[in-house]
Structures are given as structure tokens and as C-alpha cells.
Design an enzyme around this catalytic site. Structure first.
Site, PDB file in Angstrom:
ATOM      1  N   ASP A 188      -7.934  -5.425  -0.319  1.00  0.00           N
ATOM      2  CA  ASP A 188      -8.381  -6.292  -1.401  1.00  0.00           C
ATOM      3  C   ASP A 188      -8.046  -7.756  -1.163  1.00  0.00           C
ATOM      4  O   ASP A 188      -8.603  -8.626  -1.827  1.00  0.00           O
ATOM      5  CB  ASP A 188      -7.738  -5.836  -2.727  1.00  0.00           C
ATOM      6  CG  ASP A 188      -8.260  -4.480  -3.151  1.00  0.00           C
ATOM      7  OD1 ASP A 188      -9.489  -4.314  -3.163  1.00  0.00           O
ATOM      8  OD2 ASP A 188      -7.446  -3.589  -3.449  1.00  0.00           O
ATOM      9  N   HIS A 231       0.846  -1.192   0.000  1.00  0.00           N
ATOM     10  CA  HIS A 231       0.000   0.000   0.000  1.00  0.00           C
ATOM     11  C   HIS A 231       0.876   1.236   0.000  1.00  0.00           C
ATOM     12  O   HIS A 231       1.944   1.240   0.601  1.00  0.00           O
ATOM     13  CB  HIS A 231      -0.923   0.022   1.229  1.00  0.00           C
ATOM     14  CG  HIS A 231      -2.073   0.939   1.042  1.00  0.00           C
ATOM     15  ND1 HIS A 231      -1.996   2.276   1.315  1.00  0.00           N
ATOM     16  CD2 HIS A 231      -3.322   0.700   0.577  1.00  0.00           C
ATOM     17  CE1 HIS A 231      -3.170   2.829   1.027  1.00  0.00           C
ATOM     18  NE2 HIS A 231      -3.979   1.906   0.577  1.00  0.00           N
TER      19      HIS A 231
HETATM   20  N1  CMC Z   1       4.259  -7.726  -4.215  1.00  0.00           N
HETATM   21  C1  CMC Z   1       5.605  -7.747  -4.232  1.00  0.00           C
HETATM   22  N2  CMC Z   1       6.379  -6.666  -4.046  1.00  0.00           N
HETATM   23  C2  CMC Z   1       5.744  -5.512  -3.814  1.00  0.00           C
HETATM   24  C3  CMC Z   1       4.349  -5.410  -3.756  1.00  0.00           C
HETATM   25  C4  CMC Z   1       3.599  -6.576  -3.970  1.00  0.00           C
HETATM   26  N3  CMC Z   1       2.260  -6.558  -3.943  1.00  0.00           N
HETATM   27  N4  CMC Z   1       4.005  -4.133  -3.512  1.00  0.00           N
HETATM   28  C5  CMC Z   1       5.139  -3.436  -3.425  1.00  0.00           C
HETATM   29  N5  CMC Z   1       6.190  -4.266  -3.604  1.00  0.00           N
HETATM   30  C6  CMC Z   1       7.596  -3.892  -3.571  1.00  0.00           C
HETATM   31  C7  CMC Z   1       7.984  -3.212  -4.875  1.00  0.00           C
HETATM   32  O1  CMC Z   1       8.432  -4.155  -5.804  1.00  0.00           O
HETATM   33  C8  CMC Z   1       9.050  -2.265  -4.438  1.00  0.00           C
HETATM   34  O2  CMC Z   1      10.252  -2.961  -4.337  1.00  0.00           O
HETATM   35  P1  CMC Z   1      11.655  -2.242  -4.707  1.00  0.00           P
HETATM   36  O3  CMC Z   1      11.780  -1.104  -3.761  1.00  0.00           O
HETATM   37  O4  CMC Z   1      12.666  -3.326  -4.473  1.00  0.00           O
HETATM   38  O5  CMC Z   1      11.525  -1.825  -6.125  1.00  0.00           O
HETATM   39  C9  CMC Z   1       8.626  -1.858  -3.026  1.00  0.00           C
HETATM   40  O6  CMC Z   1       7.783  -2.911  -2.564  1.00  0.00           O
HETATM   41  C10 CMC Z   1       7.832  -0.577  -2.977  1.00  0.00           C
HETATM   42  O7  CMC Z   1       6.865  -0.630  -3.977  1.00  0.00           O
HETATM   43  P2  CMC Z   1       6.297   0.651  -4.685  1.00  0.00           P
HETATM   44  O8  CMC Z   1       5.901   0.286  -6.068  1.00  0.00           O
HETATM   45  O9  CMC Z   1       7.179   1.832  -4.528  1.00  0.00           O
HETATM   46  O10 CMC Z   1       5.023   0.941  -3.839  1.00  0.00           O
HETATM   47  P3  CMC Z   1       3.851   1.817  -4.302  1.00  0.00           P
HETATM   48  O11 CMC Z   1       3.499   2.652  -3.152  1.00  0.00           O
HETATM   49  O12 CMC Z   1       4.077   2.526  -5.566  1.00  0.00           O
HETATM   50  O13 CMC Z   1       2.758   0.705  -4.629  1.00  0.00           O
HETATM   51  C11 CMC Z   1       0.896  -0.594  -4.684  1.00  0.00           C
HETATM   52  C12 CMC Z   1       1.635   0.465  -3.904  1.00  0.00           C
HETATM   53  C13 CMC Z   1      -0.440  -0.813  -4.018  1.00  0.00           C
HETATM   54  C14 CMC Z   1       0.649  -0.115  -6.112  1.00  0.00           C
HETATM   55  C15 CMC Z   1       1.739  -1.889  -4.713  1.00  0.00           C
HETATM   56  O14 CMC Z   1       1.955  -2.317  -3.396  1.00  0.00           O
HETATM   57  C16 CMC Z   1       1.102  -2.990  -5.534  1.00  0.00           C
HETATM   58  O15 CMC Z   1       1.266  -3.028  -6.749  1.00  0.00           O
HETATM   59  N6  CMC Z   1       0.330  -3.927  -4.877  1.00  0.00           N
HETATM   60  C17 CMC Z   1      -0.378  -4.962  -5.596  1.00  0.00           C
HETATM   61  C18 CMC Z   1      -1.701  -4.447  -6.120  1.00  0.00           C
HETATM   62  C19 CMC Z   1      -2.681  -4.217  -5.011  1.00  0.00           C
HETATM   63  O16 CMC Z   1      -2.896  -5.045  -4.152  1.00  0.00           O
HETATM   64  N7  CMC Z   1      -3.359  -3.050  -5.065  1.00  0.00           N
HETATM   65  C20 CMC Z   1      -4.383  -2.676  -4.085  1.00  0.00           C
HETATM   66  C21 CMC Z   1      -3.944  -1.516  -3.253  1.00  0.00           C
HETATM   67  S1  CMC Z   1      -4.920  -1.195  -1.797  1.00  0.00           S
HETATM   68  C22 CMC Z   1      -6.542  -0.951  -2.250  1.00  0.00           C
HETATM   69  C23 CMC Z   1      -6.825   0.003  -3.323  1.00  0.00           C
HETATM   70  O17 CMC Z   1      -6.254   1.071  -3.424  1.00  0.00           O
HETATM   71  O18 CMC Z   1      -7.687  -0.317  -4.120  1.00  0.00           O
END
Ligand code: CMC
Length: 380
Positions: free
Chosen positions: A317, A261
Site C-alpha cells: 500500500d 506486514h
Molecule cells: N508503524 C509503526 N510501528 C509498527 C507498524 C507501523 N506501520 N506496524 C507494526 N508496528 C510495530 C507494532 O507497534 C508492534 O510493536 P511492539 O511489538 O513494540 O508492540 C510491532 O511492530 C509488531 O506489530 P504487530 O501489531 O504485532 O504486527 P501485526 O502483524 O499485527 O500488524 C499490520 C500488521 C499490517 C496490521 C501493521 O503492520 C500495521 O498496522 N501497519 C499499518 C497499516 C498498513 O499499512 N496495513 C497494510 C498491510 S499490507 C496490505 C494489506 O493487507 O492490505
């Protein structure tokens, strides 16, 4: 001069709000002063919607008036039903929801007004109509007749009724109600930000909500609940969860859906409640497969993320997927259900946006070439 870039607007405060507060370190979500953990147990979706749109929880009289205000809005205009009939049966139901909202705008002769009375009228209408849209499309795509809403039921109960034509049990209605309360509002998430950005041009509510639906559909946002279930279906059994997760984590850029998140660094409080609901439904139904697979995925992710020093926990989710599965919803309906709840938060934000508007117009840092000289097309 180097400029600071906030990619994905991470960490940027675009405005102030009175609607909700997230403490990502403590794992708290507050709707207008009330902790979500208390609201989920004690307040109905209608009470919470009233709370989000007003300063405080309703009195009994205020709630009765609010529910009466919703009643005339449940029925969809015939034009919207005709549009839903025209949609390809295999289209993603979020296309149907988004298109139906757009059609509602086209059929509302007073769509344009952004004064608070008109915005409130449209807010009541959309909150009542979202469950009708989702349930009607579900029936039509299965070759069934649409069921007229029963305005004496709650929003949660009416939604379940319109799907099956049978009065839902109290237990199913309560679970639905808890899910709606938990998904109602979440600050400046992508779809809410989109709704506010569109409204900031002073265009109409329907345009803003149509755009918000498009944003919610994405797998990094509301589409993640369906993606979680698709993953669980693909995995098939508890014993295969570990390989699946390790394979994704070993793939560059791999994301395990339902985890992580932008704001929470600890467990999402909504996930804690939905985990309990999922556990309860698994025990009640005797079908514990989806809950057990979810637990195993959580265990493997926790172990791997701890090793990497990352705070990636289940989000809302993750456990909603198994909850919706045990309630019998088809997987592609999970995100539309999210929309049925989130319309209340979107509308709360539109009230704030229209009441004190400033056009959203961020900048980008240009990194392309400069000084090129133009050549006529026959010389390129
Ligand atoms: N699985 C594996 N690694 C992850 C995940 C995940 N679900 N989420 C983040 N990471 C890792 C990512 O690879 C990154 O690693 P590194 O620093 O080595 O590159 C690190 O954690 C930080 O990730 P980020 O992309 O900077 O985080 P963000 O704030 O941009 O992303 C997110 C948040 C929700 C888009 C992401 O966690 C994600 O893609 N999650 C899976 C999709 C998901 O479940 N979405 C629902 C979000 S909550 C409800 C809603 O809003 O609807």
C-alpha cells in the site's frame, strides 16, 4: 489448564491452498508457481486471473475464450446504477462497491447456487463489473453521466476509459495492469479469509464478496493505501516527513500507514515493483513530490526500525499511493481499485472453498464470570 491463544489467528494454518505462496523471510510472492516479479512484467491482469482460477497460464486460445467470457458481463444492471445514484455523494466509495455487490446478488435470479459452474459464472461477472461499479460511482458522484464500458478494451483499459470517456494511453493502461496484477492475490489476508469464512456456511458468492469488501476497506488492510496518501497530503513537503514519522512513533500504539506486514519480515516484493513504477511516473510527469516524500518516509522508518530491532518495511500500500496519485485518481478511490484487482483472488479462493468445504468455526477461551444467579429485572 492454560490454552494457547492465537490472537488475530496469527500463525494459524486454516487450510491448504494451491493458489499462492508467500515466503515472508525471502520476500517472495508466488501465484501458482510463478514469481510475482515475472508476472508483473510479462502477464496481463486477465492472464493472471485465468492463472489464479485454473492450474496454469492460458494458451492464446484459452485467453481469448476467457476474455470473450468476460465481455457480456461488463454492463451493470439498471437496478445497480439506480442504487449507485441513490448513494450519498460523499459516502466512502467502498460503501458504494459493497452495496453494489449486494444489489447484484439481489438481481441475480441464480445467485444461490454454489456449484462450481455457477460460482465461475458469478466470478466472471464480478471481475468484469467491479471496474464498472467503481468508475460509474465516481462519475455519478461528480454529477457526470455514467459511461458505457468498451468490452474490446482490457479490464485495466476499460476501467480508465469508463472514468474519463477517453481511450487511455498504452502507458497508463500498462501501469494500471501492473497494479492490478500485484494486488490480485495474497493468500489468507483478512478479506480473503472473510470471504472463505462466509462461503464456508455454503451461502452465496455475493454474500461472501460483500463481506470481503467490508474487510478490505479497513485501514489496517486495503484502506491503508488511502491512509498513506492522506498522511502525505497532511505532511505536505519532504522537509516535514521526519517530524511526522517521529511524532507517530512517539505516540503509544502509533502506526505509520503503509509499513509493516503480518507475514513479510523483509521488503514486500510488490512494494519493490511499485517503488520502481512510482519513480518512473515521477520522472515522466515531472511531479516528483509524492515519490520523494515516500522515499524520505521510507528512510526515516528504516533508520528508526533498525534502532528498535524491528523488521517493519513498506508494504504494497505504501508506493501504490503515490502511483495512484500520479495516475490522477482521487484518494478515496485507492481502496476500490484494490478491490477491482482482489476480486480475482477472492474468487480463486471461493472455488477452493466450495470445492472442499469445511465450516469455519474457531473457538474462543471464555474468561468471564461463572455461576451468577439470575435476578428478576425489578430486583437488579
Ligand atoms: N508503524 C509503526 N510501528 C509498527 C507498524 C507501523 N506501520 N506496524 C507494526 N508496528 C510495530 C507494532 O507497534 C508492534 O510493536 P511492539 O511489538 O513494540 O508492540 C510491532 O511492530 C509488531 O506489530 P504487530 O501489531 O504485532 O504486527 P501485526 O502483524 O499485527 O500488524 C499490520 C500488521 C499490517 C496490521 C501493521 O503492520 C500495521 O498496522 N501497519 C499499518 C497499516 C498498513 O499499512 N496495513 C497494510 C498491510 S499490507 C496490505 C494489506 O493487507 O492490505
Amino acid at each position: 489448564m492454560s490454552e494457547t491463544i492465537y490472537q488475530g489467528l496469527a500463525g494459524v494454518n486454516v487450510d491448504t491452498t494451491q493458489i499462492s505462496h508467500i515466503d515472508g523471510l525471502k520476500g517472495e510472492l508466488i501465484y501458482r508457481g510463478y514469481d510475482i516479479r515475472e508476472l508483473a512484467n510479462k502477464a496481463s491482469f486477465e492472464e493472471v486471473t485465468y492463472l489464479l482460477w485454473n492450474d496454469d497460464l492460458p494458451t492464446q486460445d484459452q485467453l481469448a475464450e476467457f476474455k470473450n467470457g468476460l465481455k457480456p458481463h461488463y454492463i451493470l444492471p439498471q437496478e445497480v446504477i439506480e442504487v449507485l445514484k441513490l448513494m450519498p455523494k460523499d459516502t466512502h466509495p467502498m460503501h458504494a462497491v459493497r452495496t453494489a455487490v449486494s444489489m447484484l446478488g439481489a438481481t441475480d435470479s441464480a445467485a444461490e447456487g454454489v456449484d462450481l459452474d455457477n460460482v465461475h459464472r458469478i466470478g466472471l461477472s464480478l471481475t468484469a463489473k467491479f471496474p464498472s461499479i467503481v468508475a460509474t460511482f465516481e462519475r455519478l458522484r461528480n454529477g457526470q453521466e455514467a459511461i458505457s464500458p468498451d468490452p474490446d478494451l482490457s479490464i485495466a483499459g476499460n476501467f480508465l476509459y469508463m472514468l474519463t470517456g477517453e481511450k487511455p494511453t498504452e502507458a497508463a493502461t500498462n501501469v494500471m495492469d501492473v497494479a492490478l496484477v500485484l494486488h490480485a492475490e495474497h493468500g489468507s489476508n483478512a478479506s480473503t479469509f472473510v470471504a472463505r469464512a462466509v462461503a464456508s456456511t455454503l451461502t452465496d458468492v455475493y454474500s461472501s464478496i460483500t463481506a470481503a469488501c467490508g474487510s478490505l476497506k479497513g485501514p489496517l488492510h486495503g484502506g491503508a493505501n488511502a491512509a498513506v496518501m492522506q498522511a502525505l497530503e497532511k505532511i505536505g513537503s519532504v522537509s516535514k516527513v521526519e517530524d511526522y514519522v517521529m511524532n507517530i512513533l512517539g505516540t503509544p500504539g502509533g502506526r505509520v500507514m503503509g509499513f509493516g506486514h503480518r507475514v513479510y519480515r523483509v521488503l514486500d516484493p510488490r512494494a519493490i515493483i511499485l517503488k520502481e513504477v512510482s519513480h518512473h511516473l515521477a520522472e515522466e510527469s515531472g511531479d516528483s513530490k509524492w515519490f520523494e516524500m515516500s522515499l524520505e518516509m521510507e528512510r526515516v522508518m528504516d533508520r528508526e526500525m533498525t534502532k528498535k530491532g524491528k523488521e517493519i518495511k513498506p508494504n504494497v500500500d505504501f508506493f501504490s499511493a503515490s502511483v495512484y496519485r500520479m495516475l490522477g485518481f482521487p484518494t478515496d478511490m485507492y481502496t476500490p481499485i484494490f478491490a477491482v484487482a482482489r476480486i480475482s483472488g477472492w474468487m480463486a479462493h471461493l472455488y477452493e472453498q466450495y470445492a472442499d468445504n469445511k465450516l469455519m468455526r474457531p473457538r474462543m477461551v471464555y474468561e468471564g464470570p461463572l455461576g451468577k444467579s439470575f435476578k428478576a429485572i425489578n430486583n437488579r
